[in-house]
Design an enzyme around this catalytic site. Structure first.
Site, short mmCIF file in Angstrom:
data_model
loop_
_atom_site.label_atom_id
_atom_site.label_comp_id
_atom_site.label_asym_id
_atom_site.label_seq_id
_atom_site.Cartn_x
_atom_site.Cartn_y
_atom_site.Cartn_z
N GLU A 172 2.02 -9.16 4.54
CA GLU A 172 0.80 -8.45 4.99
C GLU A 172 0.05 -9.35 5.97
O GLU A 172 -0.95 -9.97 5.65
CB GLU A 172 -0.04 -8.06 3.77
CG GLU A 172 0.75 -7.12 2.88
CD GLU A 172 -0.05 -6.49 1.75
OE1 GLU A 172 -1.27 -6.38 1.88
OE2 GLU A 172 0.58 -6.09 0.76
N HIS A 372 2.63 5.53 -10.90
CA HIS A 372 2.27 4.23 -10.32
C HIS A 372 2.45 3.12 -11.34
O HIS A 372 1.95 3.22 -12.46
CB HIS A 372 0.81 4.26 -9.84
CG HIS A 372 0.41 2.99 -9.14
ND1 HIS A 372 -0.68 2.25 -9.47
CD2 HIS A 372 1.00 2.33 -8.12
CE1 HIS A 372 -0.76 1.19 -8.68
NE2 HIS A 372 0.25 1.21 -7.86
N HIS A 373 3.19 2.08 -10.95
CA HIS A 373 3.37 0.90 -11.81
C HIS A 373 2.90 -0.33 -11.05
O HIS A 373 3.69 -0.94 -10.31
CB HIS A 373 4.85 0.70 -12.15
CG HIS A 373 5.42 1.75 -13.07
ND1 HIS A 373 6.77 1.89 -13.29
CD2 HIS A 373 4.81 2.72 -13.82
CE1 HIS A 373 6.98 2.89 -14.15
NE2 HIS A 373 5.81 3.41 -14.47
N GLU A 374 1.64 -0.68 -11.19
CA GLU A 374 1.21 -1.98 -10.67
C GLU A 374 1.64 -3.01 -11.70
O GLU A 374 1.31 -2.89 -12.88
CB GLU A 374 -0.31 -2.01 -10.48
CG GLU A 374 -0.87 -3.38 -10.07
CD GLU A 374 -0.25 -3.93 -8.79
OE1 GLU A 374 -0.44 -3.32 -7.73
OE2 GLU A 374 0.45 -4.97 -8.84
N HIS A 441 5.49 -1.67 -3.22
CA HIS A 441 4.45 -2.43 -2.52
C HIS A 441 4.59 -3.92 -2.86
O HIS A 441 5.10 -4.28 -3.91
CB HIS A 441 3.06 -1.91 -2.86
CG HIS A 441 2.71 -0.72 -2.01
ND1 HIS A 441 1.54 -0.63 -1.30
CD2 HIS A 441 3.42 0.38 -1.71
CE1 HIS A 441 1.53 0.51 -0.62
NE2 HIS A 441 2.66 1.14 -0.85
N GLU A 442 4.13 -4.75 -1.91
CA GLU A 442 4.33 -6.21 -2.01
C GLU A 442 5.80 -6.51 -2.31
O GLU A 442 6.14 -7.20 -3.28
CB GLU A 442 3.40 -6.85 -3.06
CG GLU A 442 1.93 -6.71 -2.74
CD GLU A 442 1.35 -5.35 -3.11
OE1 GLU A 442 1.78 -4.77 -4.12
OE2 GLU A 442 0.49 -4.84 -2.36
N GLU A 460 6.18 -1.24 1.30
CA GLU A 460 5.04 -1.68 2.11
C GLU A 460 5.49 -2.93 2.87
O GLU A 460 6.26 -2.81 3.80
CB GLU A 460 3.83 -1.91 1.19
CG GLU A 460 2.54 -2.19 1.91
CD GLU A 460 1.53 -2.84 0.99
OE1 GLU A 460 1.93 -3.64 0.14
OE2 GLU A 460 0.33 -2.56 1.13
N GLU A 466 -4.84 -0.21 3.80
CA GLU A 466 -5.80 -0.71 2.82
C GLU A 466 -6.71 -1.80 3.41
O GLU A 466 -7.89 -1.89 3.08
CB GLU A 466 -5.09 -1.22 1.56
CG GLU A 466 -4.10 -2.34 1.82
CD GLU A 466 -3.23 -2.67 0.61
OE1 GLU A 466 -3.20 -1.91 -0.35
OE2 GLU A 466 -2.55 -3.72 0.66
C1 NOJ Z 1 -1.82 -3.14 -3.39
C2 NOJ Z 1 -1.10 -1.94 -2.86
O1 NOJ Z 1 -0.67 -2.18 -1.54
C3 NOJ Z 1 -2.02 -0.75 -2.91
O2 NOJ Z 1 -1.42 0.39 -2.32
C4 NOJ Z 1 -2.43 -0.49 -4.34
O3 NOJ Z 1 -3.41 0.52 -4.33
C5 NOJ Z 1 -3.03 -1.75 -4.98
N1 NOJ Z 1 -2.21 -2.90 -4.77
C6 NOJ Z 1 -3.25 -1.56 -6.46
O4 NOJ Z 1 -2.02 -1.40 -7.11
CA CA Z 2 -0.46 -4.29 -0.37
#
Ligand code: NOJ
Ligand code: CA
Length: 669
Positions: A172, A372-374, A441-442, A460, A466
């Site tokens: 990023e 969604h899985h953060e 993402h990441e 991503e 964001e």
């Molecule tokens: C970073 C991600 O790029 C974003 O899309 C997400 O909303 C946040 N982390 C929270 O998970």
């Molecule tokens: Ca991100």
């Protein structure tokens, strides 16, 4: 046939001598690869395009932990030549039909002191060179501990370069633009333009069980491979038989050719998943932007964004407007413990969010719920729970998951190192078992693995939208650079389509939630509204987000473009482009075409020829910047106009500074 004969005559030359040089040509004879072994046994390759040197003699090989320098005291034992030409089809992609055409040389290299042998496979395409190392089973029974891969790209001349700094933990980043001699250490894709107009990029394909590559400037144009290390300094542990990822250099006469090159996907293995109806490109929306704006939160509580009611509002809006999917972030518990081990729970919904009711509702409305899985980059925590998490998706009929790996990796390893590459791949294969598409993402670096695993839809790995909500943001030239840099690594979830570019809607409710900026109210999106529409086309993603709030889209005439846009494209044509300056792309979905064009901080006018259209009359609906639009002072001013076009039409279309245009083209009925 001529090329093949030539190749075989080279083989004869090689088999007669151990230190001789060798040549391979691309199928169109334009690119010429030369191999040579120096007096001290260094294996060198160079690449010419006609008479122009692209890569001067550059080193190959490895340094291993046992002290073997597999980059010196080498000799070529033999070379096998072959040629390949195939056109293959894919379920989704910028082009569903892809030609894979190359000449190959498989070089057996022997390390004189140890007697060990390894292979280097070279492929010469019309649009560039790829090479990889292959360790046969006979190389070693034990784990091979790689301390350094010495592959170099010694670039001739001092080309203009577009690059981002090599950070082992994040992609990023902003992009820099200067001459190669000012590049210190770059992530790939790293893009270059020579003074004679030849465009190039360095990248890699098929990264499996091996870390991401960066390239470090060692002086005189020598860009040396630096692998993302383990924390103990080792670069990779591999077990023979093993093939490294492909190192690739794409060479094109113009900027368009960089984007149109299919080399990266061609260097990946064919699909392991038969065409399936659970793999489905689509546009999607989500409970997302409000958290980034700071008017809602992921955590349970008063500011919680994900409630059953809110999810249903998004689903209703998606159903009414032909948007295929909805992602709900903050639906689960654990957000208050982010950063701790085992923080996230992937099966327990937050208070006020009834997952089963929402899933049922989405099904009724024929909208795909995206889970969604953060993970907070707690990979062991995620691996322990992933089966139950994916089983729950399966039970609820959910076929898409957005994963996230924000923050430092729980094991202390680098995000782009071998451990994480293996983790991401484990999740891709696990997801395939449960019939789940992924948006990562990441992530680690895109390298075309979506050919083999078409459930790996997008990732991503870019300084995305964001950042516009909570930092100084992204410049207009950031989004005109992405298609020629990060975009070359495959589908990019940039999350475009913000039409409230000045972020007026939630201004009063916004609160500071991270430490990027002192005053969050200063943020805005750095482009015109039409530029935002065009990003759906110019930054390719088969899961393409329309990232703004439903209330901003509701009743807005520009939203029609997003409603019409079809993410499942069949064919893509770059109409006009200059790296970092502007880009215009046309994508066909069935009989319809979608054109997106964006410019950087400079206003400019493009003449768009519709000669790509098949015979017949079409109606073009054009969304363009108003005459007085400007990304700084008047970003929302735009016009919509319909016009009849056919394959002889040429439209002159101005773009404001930071602006763009978006066009739908449909056959006249
Ligand atoms: C970073 C991600 O790029 C974003 O899309 C997400 O909303 C946040 N982390 C929270 O998970
Ligand atoms: Ca991100």
């Amino acid at each position: 046939m001529k090329k093949l004969l030539l190749a075989f005559s080279c083989m004869c030359a090689i088999s007669c001598t151990t230190t001789s040089d060798s040549k391979v040509l691309s199928p169109d004879d334009q690119l010429n690869l030369n191999l040579d072994v120096s007096a001290n046994g260094t294996l060198l390759y160079s690449l010419l395009k006609g008479n122009d040197t692209i890569v001067s003699p550059s080193r190959l090989g490895f340094v291993l932990q046992n002290g073997d320098s597999l980059c010196r005291d080498l000799q070529i034992a033999d070379i096998k030549y072959s040629a390949f030409d195939e056109t293959w089809q894919r379920q989704w992609g910028e082009n569903k039909s892809v030609r894979n055409h190359y000449n190959e040389a498989l070089v057996r290299v022997s390390h004189k002191p140890s007697g060990r042998e390894y292979l280097i496979k070279f492929r010469l395409f019309n649009d560039g060179l790829a090479l990889r190392y292959e360790f046969p089973e006979t190389f070693s029974k034990d784990s091979i501990v790689i301390m350094d891969e010495v592959t170099e790209f010694r670039i001739k001349g001092n080309p203009e370069t577009w690059w981002s700094y090599a950070d082992f933990n994040t992609y990023e980043k902003e992009f820099m633009h200067n001459r190669l001699d000012s590049v210190s250490w770059a992530a790939t894709p790293m893009t270059m333009r020579k003074d004679n107009g030849t465009h190039m990029f360095i990248h890699e394909a098929a990264i499996l069980k091996y870390p991401d590559m960066t390239v470090k400037n060692m002086g005189e144009g020598r860009m040396k491979c630096e692998l993302t290390p383990w924390k103990n300094g080792v670069k990779a542990y591999v077990k023979a038989p093993f093939n490294t990822p492909w190192r690739m250099l794409v060479v094109s006469p113009d900027a368009k050719g960089l984007i149109e090159s299919p080399m990266m996907v061609n260097l990946n293995e064919p699909s392991k998943i038969a065409p399936s109806d659970w793999i489905k490109p689509m546009t999607y929306m989500g409970i997302w932007w409000e958290m980034h704006l700071g008017s809602k939160q992921w955590k349970e509580g008063k500011m919680q964004a994900a409630t059953t009611e809110e999810a249903k509002r998004y689903i209703d809006f998606a159903a009414e407007n032909g948007i295929g999917g909805v992602v709900i972030e903050g639906w689960n518990t654990g957000w208050d413990k982010w950063g701790q081990e085992d923080a996230f729970d992937y099966v327990t919904p937050a208070k006020g969010y009834d997952l089963r009711e929402v899933a049922e509702y989405a099904k009724e409305k024929q909208v795909w719920l995206i889970m969604h899985h953060e993970t907070g980059a707690d990979i062991h925590g995620y691996e322990a729970l992933v089966d139950s998490a994916f089983a729950l998706c399966k039970e609820l009929g959910i076929h898409a998951v957005k994963t996230g790996y924000a923050g430092g990796v729980s094991t202390g390893e680098n995000h782009h190192g071998q451990q994480m590459v293996e983790h991401y791949q484990y999740i891709v294969e696990k997801a395939a078992q449960y019939q789940i598409m992924l948006d990562v993402h990441e992530p680690s670096k895109g390298s075309g693995l979506d050919r083999t695993w078409p459930n790996l839809m997008t990732r991503e790995g870019v300084r995305g939208m964001e950042w516009e909500a909570w930092s100084i943001g992204n410049t207009p030239s950031h989004t005109t650079t992405i298609p020629f840099t990060r975009g070359l690594a495959g589908p990019t979830d940039y999350t475009p389509g913000i039409i409230d570019v000045l972020l007026t809607a939630k201004q009063k409710e916004r609160t500071q939630w991270n430490d990027q900026l002192k005053d969050i109210s200063q943020t805005r999106v750095h482009s015109t509204l039409c530029h935002q529409l065009a990003l759906l086309v110019t930054i390719y993603s088969p899961l393409q987000m329309a990232a703004d709030l439903p209330e901003n889209y509701q009743g807005h005439p520009a939203f029609q473009f997003i409603k019409d846009y079809k993410a499942d494209c069949d064919e893509s044509i770059v109409l006009d482009a200059e790296v970092g300056e502007y880009i215009a792309i046309a994508r066909r979905a069935g009989e319809e075409w979608f054109i997106g064009a964006t410019t950087n901080e400079n206003s400019r006018t493009l003449n768009v020829s519709f000669d790509f259209l098949p015979e017949g009359e079409y109606i073009a609906c054009i969304y363009k910047d108003a005459a007085d639009a400007d990304w700084i002072s008047n970003p929302a001013a735009f016009e919509v106009k319909e016009e009849k076009v056919n394959s002889t039409s040429v439209l002159t279309l101005p773009m404001a500074a930071g602006g763009g245009f978006a066009i739908t083209v449909k056959p006249c009925k």
